[in-house]
Design a protein around this motif. Structure first.
Motif, PDB file in Angstrom:
ATOM      1  N   ARG A   1      -2.020  15.262   6.754  1.00  0.00           N
ATOM      2  CA  ARG A   1      -3.214  15.218   7.678  1.00  0.00           C
ATOM      3  C   ARG A   1      -3.795  13.658   6.950  1.00  0.00           C
ATOM      4  O   ARG A   1      -3.728  13.122   8.128  1.00  0.00           O
ATOM      5  CB  ARG A   1      -4.607  15.818   6.108  1.00  0.00           C
ATOM      6  CG  ARG A   1      -4.388  17.510   6.571  1.00  0.00           C
ATOM      7  CD  ARG A   1      -6.153  18.117   5.994  1.00  0.00           C
ATOM      8  NE  ARG A   1      -6.058  19.438   6.071  1.00  0.00           N
ATOM      9  CZ  ARG A   1      -5.729  20.302   5.512  1.00  0.00           C
ATOM     10  NH1 ARG A   1      -5.111  19.913   4.031  1.00  0.00           N
ATOM     11  NH2 ARG A   1      -6.368  21.236   5.055  1.00  0.00           N
ATOM     12  N   TRP A   2      -2.815  12.790   5.951  1.00  0.00           N
ATOM     13  CA  TRP A   2      -3.468  11.752   6.022  1.00  0.00           C
ATOM     14  C   TRP A   2      -2.267  11.134   6.829  1.00  0.00           C
ATOM     15  O   TRP A   2      -2.418  10.145   7.623  1.00  0.00           O
ATOM     16  CB  TRP A   2      -2.727  11.446   4.423  1.00  0.00           C
ATOM     17  CG  TRP A   2      -2.588   9.938   4.137  1.00  0.00           C
ATOM     18  CD1 TRP A   2      -1.201   9.513   4.183  1.00  0.00           C
ATOM     19  CD2 TRP A   2      -3.929   9.053   3.894  1.00  0.00           C
ATOM     20  NE1 TRP A   2      -1.603   7.599   4.182  1.00  0.00           N
ATOM     21  CE2 TRP A   2      -2.849   7.581   4.185  1.00  0.00           C
ATOM     22  CE3 TRP A   2      -4.754   9.162   4.026  1.00  0.00           C
ATOM     23  CZ2 TRP A   2      -3.347   6.554   4.060  1.00  0.00           C
ATOM     24  CZ3 TRP A   2      -6.150   7.473   3.969  1.00  0.00           C
ATOM     25  CH2 TRP A   2      -5.057   6.279   3.777  1.00  0.00           C
ATOM     26  N   ALA A   3      -1.030  11.393   7.224  1.00  0.00           N
ATOM     27  CA  ALA A   3      -0.013  11.353   8.041  1.00  0.00           C
ATOM     28  C   ALA A   3      -0.790  11.179   9.279  1.00  0.00           C
ATOM     29  O   ALA A   3      -1.039  10.045  10.285  1.00  0.00           O
ATOM     30  CB  ALA A   3       0.985  11.328   8.339  1.00  0.00           C
ATOM     31  N   ALA A   4      -0.876  12.223   9.275  1.00  0.00           N
ATOM     32  CA  ALA A   4      -1.892  12.526  11.160  1.00  0.00           C
ATOM     33  C   ALA A   4      -3.237  11.299  11.286  1.00  0.00           C
ATOM     34  O   ALA A   4      -3.201  11.116  12.715  1.00  0.00           O
ATOM     35  CB  ALA A   4      -2.388  14.363  11.382  1.00  0.00           C
ATOM     36  N   TRP A   5      -3.559  11.210   9.913  1.00  0.00           N
ATOM     37  CA  TRP A   5      -4.916  10.692  10.719  1.00  0.00           C
ATOM     38  C   TRP A   5      -4.475   9.260  10.345  1.00  0.00           C
ATOM     39  O   TRP A   5      -4.506   8.503  11.768  1.00  0.00           O
ATOM     40  CB  TRP A   5      -5.780  10.789   9.756  1.00  0.00           C
ATOM     41  CG  TRP A   5      -7.023   9.697   9.683  1.00  0.00           C
ATOM     42  CD1 TRP A   5      -8.344   9.783  10.016  1.00  0.00           C
ATOM     43  CD2 TRP A   5      -7.193   7.982   8.892  1.00  0.00           C
ATOM     44  NE1 TRP A   5      -8.820   9.032   9.588  1.00  0.00           N
ATOM     45  CE2 TRP A   5      -8.451   7.968   9.271  1.00  0.00           C
ATOM     46  CE3 TRP A   5      -5.945   7.408   8.345  1.00  0.00           C
ATOM     47  CZ2 TRP A   5      -8.675   6.814   8.706  1.00  0.00           C
ATOM     48  CZ3 TRP A   5      -6.334   6.373   7.688  1.00  0.00           C
ATOM     49  CH2 TRP A   5      -8.015   5.961   7.803  1.00  0.00           C
ATOM     50  N   ARG A   6      -3.569   8.287   9.770  1.00  0.00           N
ATOM     51  CA  ARG A   6      -3.372   6.875   9.812  1.00  0.00           C
ATOM     52  C   ARG A   6      -2.109   7.183  11.721  1.00  0.00           C
ATOM     53  O   ARG A   6      -2.417   6.020  12.098  1.00  0.00           O
ATOM     54  CB  ARG A   6      -1.593   7.069   9.248  1.00  0.00           C
ATOM     55  CG  ARG A   6      -2.942   7.358   7.998  1.00  0.00           C
ATOM     56  CD  ARG A   6      -1.559   6.396   7.266  1.00  0.00           C
ATOM     57  NE  ARG A   6      -1.086   4.611   7.306  1.00  0.00           N
ATOM     58  CZ  ARG A   6       0.134   4.598   6.820  1.00  0.00           C
ATOM     59  NH1 ARG A   6       0.868   4.892   5.569  1.00  0.00           N
ATOM     60  NH2 ARG A   6       0.569   3.348   6.976  1.00  0.00           N
ATOM     61  N   THR A   7      -1.766   8.237  12.614  1.00  0.00           N
ATOM     62  CA  THR A   7      -1.614   7.927  13.542  1.00  0.00           C
ATOM     63  C   THR A   7      -2.145   8.284  14.702  1.00  0.00           C
ATOM     64  O   THR A   7      -1.850   7.425  15.826  1.00  0.00           O
ATOM     65  CB  THR A   7      -0.310   9.079  14.014  1.00  0.00           C
ATOM     66  OG1 THR A   7       1.242   9.826  12.804  1.00  0.00           O
ATOM     67  CG2 THR A   7       0.493   9.431  15.333  1.00  0.00           C
ATOM     68  N   ALA A   8      -3.381   9.165  14.539  1.00  0.00           N
ATOM     69  CA  ALA A   8      -4.122   9.222  15.742  1.00  0.00           C
ATOM     70  C   ALA A   8      -5.175   7.441  15.122  1.00  0.00           C
ATOM     71  O   ALA A   8      -5.509   7.295  16.850  1.00  0.00           O
ATOM     72  CB  ALA A   8      -5.444  10.603  15.352  1.00  0.00           C
ATOM     73  N   ARG A   9      -5.043   7.171  14.141  1.00  0.00           N
ATOM     74  CA  ARG A   9      -6.157   5.699  14.420  1.00  0.00           C
ATOM     75  C   ARG A   9      -5.566   4.742  15.142  1.00  0.00           C
ATOM     76  O   ARG A   9      -5.497   4.103  15.757  1.00  0.00           O
ATOM     77  CB  ARG A   9      -5.665   5.132  12.811  1.00  0.00           C
ATOM     78  CG  ARG A   9      -7.433   4.294  12.222  1.00  0.00           C
ATOM     79  CD  ARG A   9      -7.208   3.526  10.738  1.00  0.00           C
ATOM     80  NE  ARG A   9      -7.806   2.761  11.126  1.00  0.00           N
ATOM     81  CZ  ARG A   9      -9.684   2.428  11.301  1.00  0.00           C
ATOM     82  NH1 ARG A   9     -10.373   3.994  11.385  1.00  0.00           N
ATOM     83  NH2 ARG A   9     -10.158   1.334  11.161  1.00  0.00           N
ATOM     84  N   ARG A  10      -4.200   4.920  14.147  1.00  0.00           N
ATOM     85  CA  ARG A  10      -2.457   3.755  15.446  1.00  0.00           C
ATOM     86  C   ARG A  10      -2.545   3.929  17.112  1.00  0.00           C
ATOM     87  O   ARG A  10      -2.935   3.244  18.062  1.00  0.00           O
ATOM     88  CB  ARG A  10      -1.246   3.829  15.032  1.00  0.00           C
ATOM     89  CG  ARG A  10      -0.385   3.273  15.608  1.00  0.00           C
ATOM     90  CD  ARG A  10       0.877   3.132  14.537  1.00  0.00           C
ATOM     91  NE  ARG A  10       1.594   4.552  15.010  1.00  0.00           N
ATOM     92  CZ  ARG A  10       1.452   5.090  13.744  1.00  0.00           C
ATOM     93  NH1 ARG A  10       0.969   4.770  12.910  1.00  0.00           N
ATOM     94  NH2 ARG A  10       1.978   6.692  13.927  1.00  0.00           N
ATOM     95  N   ASP A  11      -2.668   5.338  17.140  1.00  0.00           N
ATOM     96  CA  ASP A  11      -2.903   5.704  18.866  1.00  0.00           C
ATOM     97  C   ASP A  11      -4.002   5.490  19.268  1.00  0.00           C
ATOM     98  O   ASP A  11      -4.220   4.780  20.488  1.00  0.00           O
ATOM     99  CB  ASP A  11      -2.550   7.139  18.948  1.00  0.00           C
ATOM    100  CG  ASP A  11      -1.423   7.273  19.136  1.00  0.00           C
ATOM    101  OD1 ASP A  11       0.048   7.357  18.176  1.00  0.00           O
ATOM    102  OD2 ASP A  11      -0.756   8.477  18.400  1.00  0.00           O
ATOM    103  N   ALA A  12      -5.334   5.900  18.221  1.00  0.00           N
ATOM    104  CA  ALA A  12      -6.673   4.846  19.112  1.00  0.00           C
ATOM    105  C   ALA A  12      -7.021   3.700  19.803  1.00  0.00           C
ATOM    106  O   ALA A  12      -7.576   3.174  19.984  1.00  0.00           O
ATOM    107  CB  ALA A  12      -7.894   5.916  18.319  1.00  0.00           C
TER     108      ALA A  12
END
Length: 295
Positions: free
Chosen positions: A58-69
């Protein structure tokens, strides 16, 4: 020494019992776990580590989503800036093209009017207007160089504008039909009554010499009569706005059809045009007569 060893250490029987217990525990574990105990330990390790793995995922997915956003927001802002620049450019082009389009539309409308009137019409542009003045008029960009003469009729697709008042080498002045010193021979379309149109200013005029016996309706079209030899018969002048009884004649107020304050290009009739250039108007309520023997 023997007593000290017995107090602080185990006896031989104790060590044998411990070995036997460990043997039985090992045998029980082998029986329970089977021949491949590593698989069970792996499962146990997976179960124990699953929460931490989910949290890390979840932490990795959150960081990826934040970077993509963040990347999407930057791209959106850049796209908005580009579209704003394109919109500003299109607005500028539209503003630059607006006069050309207006002139093109005006030319098309004048061409249609030329096709309706079988006369040699000449065109000119309005370069200045003095209409706010009491006896103001319109200044055209053509004069003697186009062969223009005073008292030529000036028209637009909406209706008549006025007549040429003065002509010099390269310019002409138009006396509008609503000027106080202007006069035009007119007739009412429905009643066919004739009179003289005199200007009142602000796009309005008064028809004189219409008998009280005539029936004039508000909204009735007013046409040129051709009797002044400036305009041919049948050109639109305006529409009746008010009708009132007078002592000897009707007081008929007319709103001129031509937008005199927004005229850009005009057509000029030839000097002393023919009286009739169009088929005579037929009243709306008149029905064609049937020939004898026809049903």
């Amino acid at each position: 020494m023997a007593l000290r060893a017995a107090r602080w250490g185990w006896s031989r029987a104790g060590w044998q019992r411990l070995a036997l217990v460990l043997l039985w525990l090992g045998h029980g574990a082998w029986v329970i776990l089977g021949s491949k105990p590593g698989r069970h330990w792996t499962n146990v390790a997976d179960v124990v580590s699953r929460p931490s793995q989910g949290l890390a995922s979840r932490w990795a997915a959150w960081r990826t989503a934040r970077r993509d956003a963040g990347r999407t927001l930057a791209e959106t802002r850049a796209e908005n800036v580009r579209l704003s620049a394109e919109l500003a450019q299109l607005k500028t082009q539209a503003a630059q093209e607006a006069p050309r389009l207006a002139e093109a539309d005006e030319a098309v409308r004048l061409l249609g009017l030329k096709r309706q009137i079988p006369l040699e019409l000449k065109s000119a542009r309005v370069i200045f207007s003095t209409r706010p003045a009491t006896f103001g008029g319109l200044i055209l960009d053509r004069g003697l160089d186009l062969g223009l003469l005073p008292d030529q009729g000036v028209i637009v697709p909406e209706g008549i504008v006025g007549r040429l008042w003065s002509v010099n080498a390269t310019q002409s002045k138009v006396l509008p039909a609503d000027a106080p010193n202007a006069s035009v021979g007119v007739m009412l379309m429905r009643s066919r009554a004739t009179g003289v149109l005199q200007g009142l200013g602000s796009g309005r005029a008064l028809i004189r010499y219409v008998s009280n016996q005539e029936v004039v309706q508000v909204g009735e079209a007013v046409l040129t009569s051709g009797l002044d030899r400036v305009f041919s018969r049948g050109l639109l002048v305006g529409y009746v706005a008010e009708v009132a009884q007078g002592d000897l004649e009707l007081r008929v107020i007319v709103n001129l059809a031509a937008p005199l304050d927004r005229v850009n290009t005009v057509l000029l009739l030839p000097p002393q045009p023919p009286l009739e250039v169009q088929p005579p108007f037929v009243p709306v309520d008149q029905k064609p007569q049937k020939k004898k023997g026809t049903p």
